[in-house]
Design an enzyme around this catalytic site. Structure first.
Site, PDB file in Angstrom:
ATOM      1  N   HIS A  19       2.871  -2.281 -13.401  1.00 23.53           N
ATOM      2  CA  HIS A  19       2.508  -2.137 -11.992  1.00 23.53           C
ATOM      3  C   HIS A  19       3.755  -2.055 -11.109  1.00 23.53           C
ATOM      4  O   HIS A  19       3.813  -1.274 -10.149  1.00 23.53           O
ATOM      5  CB  HIS A  19       1.632  -3.320 -11.572  1.00 23.53           C
ATOM      6  CG  HIS A  19       1.251  -3.297 -10.125  1.00 23.53           C
ATOM      7  ND1 HIS A  19       1.860  -4.105  -9.194  1.00 23.53           N
ATOM      8  CD2 HIS A  19       0.339  -2.552  -9.446  1.00 23.53           C
ATOM      9  CE1 HIS A  19       1.339  -3.874  -8.006  1.00 23.53           C
ATOM     10  NE2 HIS A  19       0.417  -2.940  -8.129  1.00 23.53           N
ATOM     11  N   GLU A  70      10.309  -4.539  -2.697  1.00 25.20           N
ATOM     12  CA  GLU A  70       9.011  -4.300  -3.337  1.00 25.20           C
ATOM     13  C   GLU A  70       8.462  -5.588  -3.928  1.00 25.20           C
ATOM     14  O   GLU A  70       7.248  -5.823  -3.916  1.00 25.20           O
ATOM     15  CB  GLU A  70       9.157  -3.238  -4.417  1.00 25.20           C
ATOM     16  CG  GLU A  70       7.863  -2.542  -4.785  1.00 25.20           C
ATOM     17  CD  GLU A  70       7.265  -1.768  -3.631  1.00 25.20           C
ATOM     18  OE1 GLU A  70       6.019  -1.692  -3.569  1.00 25.20           O
ATOM     19  OE2 GLU A  70       8.038  -1.259  -2.788  1.00 25.20           O
ATOM     20  N   GLU A  91       5.157   1.411 -11.408  1.00 25.94           N
ATOM     21  CA  GLU A  91       4.366   2.396 -10.659  1.00 25.94           C
ATOM     22  C   GLU A  91       4.766   2.433  -9.187  1.00 25.94           C
ATOM     23  O   GLU A  91       4.794   3.501  -8.562  1.00 25.94           O
ATOM     24  CB  GLU A  91       2.882   2.057 -10.794  1.00 25.94           C
ATOM     25  CG  GLU A  91       1.956   2.866  -9.919  1.00 25.94           C
ATOM     26  CD  GLU A  91       0.838   2.033  -9.328  1.00 25.94           C
ATOM     27  OE1 GLU A  91       0.605   2.138  -8.105  1.00 25.94           O
ATOM     28  OE2 GLU A  91       0.208   1.271 -10.082  1.00 25.94           O
TER      29      GLU A  91
END
Length: 610
Positions: free
Chosen positions: A129, A202, A132
C-alpha cells in the site's frame, strides 16, 4: 304530397337508427342478482369483493406487457456480443491484452499486478500500500507534481489501488494520448525516486487516515473479520498495515518488494477503447524494459503459506460509538471453486439494504423484508469475497444496541433456511440481478480494462469474473459463457451449496489404517492420540465386517470393511473420522453487549441436524 311524406319519415328513421346504434354500443346490462345475493346486504358485498379478487387474479394483459410481479428468466443474448479480446505474451512473460472499440475516442490503459498484502511478511506488512502511494510522488524524468500535471494536461485521470492479492494502476485518456499514458505508467513503475522527505510526508498522511478511519467503518470491521477468520496466516493481514510497521518502512523495503513481486510474468498490460492491439504491443515493448525477472509466482507463495479458516470471534466494545456493527461469515469458495457463482447468487438472495434508501418492505429478499418491517437495523449487506484458495461469505450489519439480539436471530434464521426452503422465484430474481449488475458494471472503458486485466494474470487461480480476468483465468471469459454458468444455478443448486458452506456438514476426513490390529481392541486411545480429542475408552471398538456409526461430540467414526486382506478371519478395516469443523467467524465493534456470542451463532448452524 308524396315528397312531403318522405321528408316527414326520414328524421324518424335516422332517430330510430341512432337509438339502435347507441343501444348496441352501450354495455350489456348487469346480470340479475342471484336469489342468494338478494337476501342480505353482506352477501352482495361478498359477491362484489369476490369479483374484484377475480379481476386481480387475471389482470389486463396491457399492464403486464412490460412488467410483471412474477420474475421470469431474462434473455441478454442480443447484447452479449462484445469485441474480441486479443492477448500477446512477450518474451519476458509480460502479457498485453486489448479490446478495440475504434468508433469511440476515449481509451483506458492499466497495469495489473498479481501482488498484494498477502505476499508480504509480518514485518513488512503495509509495504504494498505504501508503494502504491509513493509511485505518484515523482520519477527521475518527472519530478514531484510534474507527473500528475502531465496527466491533467491531457485531460486524463490516473488511479491506483491495492487489495490483499492484487495491485492496479489505471489511466483514462483520449485516443491520441494513449502512448503518453503508457509512458507515464511505465515511468511510475520502473523509475520512481522514493525520496526520504516524500516518504515521511506520505507516512504522516497514512497514519492520519488510519486514525480517522477508527470507528464506524465497514472496512475496519471486515479487516477484523479477516484477522480472526484467517488468523496466523498472510490473508489475515490488513492492506494498510499496522501502525508500527508504517513507522518503520523505508526505501530499502519498497525496493525489495518491487524486486520480489513486480516481475514481468506477474503483470498484465490491458487497454480498451480506441486502441489498436499492434500499436499497444509495440509501445509496451519500448517502455516496459526494466521489470524484475524474479521467477517466483503467486501460486508458489500461496502454496507455501495457505490460508486456513479458523472459527472464532473478535469483539471490540466501545460504548462511545452510537451504533454497533458486526459481521458474521462462513468460509466461502475460492475463485476456482465451481460453486463460487452459486454463492454470488445466494448473496443476492440475502440482499442488501440501507435505512436511508427505504423501500425495504417491498424488496424481494426475505431477510431485507424482515429487517425493514421490524426496523431492527440501519443497514445490512450480504457479501461473498473470493481469494485464490479460500473465501468469505456472510452478512454485515449496523444496528442500534437494543436491536442486536433480534437482528442476529433474523440473520441466522434466514441463512439457515437456505439448505431447506428455497423458491425458484427467489433464485430467478437473484440470477437476473447478478446478470444485470455485471452488465451495468462493464458499461464503460475502465471496468472493461479491469475485466480484461484481472482474467489474464494467473492461469491457475480465478481472481474475479469482472475484474482482472487475465490475472486469474489466463483468458477473458465471454459474457455468454458467464451468463450460462449463472443460468445453471437453480433452487437445487442453492440448497446443495448452502448445505456445503452454511450447514454444519463441512467434513474433514482423517483415515487411520487398522490392518494387522486386533479387531476387539479399543480405538478410543488411537483416536485420542491421532485427533487430540477427549474420548471415553469404552465409546468405540472395531467390529468385524460391519459398518458401525457412533456419534460423540462432533466426531463420527465409520468402519469400512476391506475384503482384500484377512486377519484372524476378520476383514481389515479402515477407520474414517468425519469431523464437523467450527466454521463460523464473527467480528463486532461498538456497544455490542447485547450481541450473542460465538457459541450462540455456532449452534444455529447445526441445531436442526439433531
Amino acid at each position: 304530397m308524396a315528397i312531403r311524406r318522405l321528408l316527414n319519415l326520414s328524421p324518424r328513421r335516422s332517430l330510430s337508427s341512432a337509438v339502435t346504434t347507441a343501444a348496441s354500443l352501450s354495455p350489456p346490462p348487469p346480470p340479475p342478482p342471484s336469489s342468494s345475493s338478494t337476501t342480505m346486504m353482506y352477501d352482495r358485498v361478498a359477491d362484489t369483493v369476490k369479483s374484484k379478487i377475480k379481476r386481480l387474479e387475471t389482470p389486463d394483459s396491457r399492464f403486464l406487457r412490460y412488467t410483471s410481479p412474477h420474475p421470469i428468466c431474462a434473455d441478454y443474448s442480443s447484447i452479449l456480443s462484445s469485441p474480441e479480446t486479443r492477448v500477446t505474451i512477450l518474451p519476458n512473460g509480460l502479457r498485453v491484452a486489448t479490446e478495440s472499440r475504434l468508433p469511440g475516442r476515449a481509451a483506458a490503459v492499466g497495469v495489473w499486478i498479481d501482488s498484494g498484502s498477502r505476499f508480504e511478511s509480518d514485518a513488512a506488512n503495509g509495504v504494498a500500500h505504501f508503494l502504491e502511494r509513493m509511485v505518484f510522488k515523482g520519477t527521475e524524468k518527472r519530478p514531484d507534481g510534474v507527473l500528475m500535471e502531465e496527466i491533467g494536461s491531457m485531460g486524463g485521470r490516473l488511479s491506483a489501488r491495492t487489495s490483499r492479492e492484487h495491485t492496479a494502476y489505471c489511466a483514462e485518456v483520449m485516443d491520441e494520448n494513449v502512448p503518453k499514458a503508457l509512458d507515464v505508467l511505465s515511468d511510475m513503475l520502473q523509475n520512481s525516486c522514493f525520496r526520504e522527505d516524500q516518504m515521511e510526508r506520505e507516512r504522516d498522511l497514512i497514519l492520519q487516515q488510519i486514525k480517522e478511519a477508527e470507528g464506524l467503518s465497514k472496512e475496519i470491521i471486515l479487516d477484523h473479520l479477516h484477522a480472526t477468520a484467517f488468523q496466523y496466516t498472510p490473508l489475515g493481514r490488513t492492506v494498510v498495515g499496522p501502525v508500527k510497521n508504517i513507522k518503520t518502512i523505508y526505501k530499502s523495503h519498497i525496493e525489495d518488494y518491487i524486486s520480489a513481486h513486480y516481475a514481468a510474468h506477474r503483470m498484465v498490460i490491458s487497454a480498451a477503447g480506441a486502441v489498436k492491439h499492434e500499436d499497444i504491443v509495440e509501445q509496451v515493448k519500448k517502455t516496459f524494459t526494466k521489470l524484475s525477472a524474479n521467477p517466483s509466482t503467486a501460486c508458489q507463495f500461496v502454496a507455501e503459506k495457505p490460508a486456513v479458516f479458523t472459527g472464532s470471534e473478535v469483539q471490540i466494545i466501545d460504548d462511545d460509538l452510537p451504533l454497533a456493527q458486526f459481521a458474521v461469515a462462513f468460509e466461502g469458495a475460492s475463485w476456482t471453486d465451481p460453486d463460487s457463482i452459486a454463492l454470488m447468487v445466494i448473496k443476492l438472495m440475502l440482499g442488501s439494504w440501507n435505512k436511508k434508501a427505504g423501500g425495504g418492505k417491498h424488496m424481494g429478499s426475505q431477510l431485507v423484508q424482515r429487517v425493514a418491517i421490524n426496523e431492527i437495523a440501519e443497514c445490512i449487506t450480504a457479501f461473498s469475497t473470493n481469494y485464490k484458495d479460500t473465501g468469505l461469505f456472510g452478512v454485515y450489519a449496523v444496528a442500534k444496541p437494543d436491536c442486536l439480539d433480534d437482528l442476529a436471530y433474523a440473520i441466522m434464521s434466514e441463512i439457515n433456511k437456505l439448505p431447506y426452503r428455497v423458491s425458484e422465484e427467489d433464485v430467478t430474481r437473484a440470477r437476473n440481478q447478478l446478470k444485470s449488475s455485471l452488465l451495468l458494471h462493464i458499461n464503460g472503458l475502465t471496468p472493461v480494462v479491469e475485466d480484461i486485466g484481472h482474467q489474464t494474470q494467473n492461469t491457475l487461480m480465478i481472481r474475479s469474473y469482472l475484474k482482472i480476468m487475465l490475472l486469474t483465468y489466463g483468458r477473458r471469459i465471454p459474457f455468454a459463457e458467464l451468463f450460462a454458468r449463472i443460468d445453471a444455478v437453480d433452487s437445487n443448486t442453492v440448497k446443495r451449496v448452502a448445505n456445503r458452506f452454511i450447514f454444519d456438514r463441512v467434513p474433514a476426513h482423517i483415515s487411520i489404517p487398522t490392518d494387522g490390529m486386533d479387531p476387539s481392541i479399543s480405538m478410543a486411545a488411537v483416536i485420542r492420540n491421532f485427533l487430540k480429542d477427549d474420548v471415553q475408552e469404552n465409546e468405540m471398538t472395531i467390529k468385524p465386517i460391519e459398518f458401525t456409526e457412533l456419534l460423540f461430540g462432533y466426531w463420527k467414526p465409520v468402519i469400512l470393511p476391506n475384503s482384500s486382506q484377512d486377519f484372524n478371519g476378520y476383514a481389515a478395516a479402515l477407520l474414517v473420522a468425519i469431523v464437523a469443523l467450527p466454521d463460523i467467524a464473527i467480528a463486532a465493534m461498538g456497544p455490542i453487549q447485547g450481541l450473542p456470542d460465538y457459541n450462540w451463532f455456532r449452534r444455529r448452524t447445526y441445531l436442526l441436524r439433531y
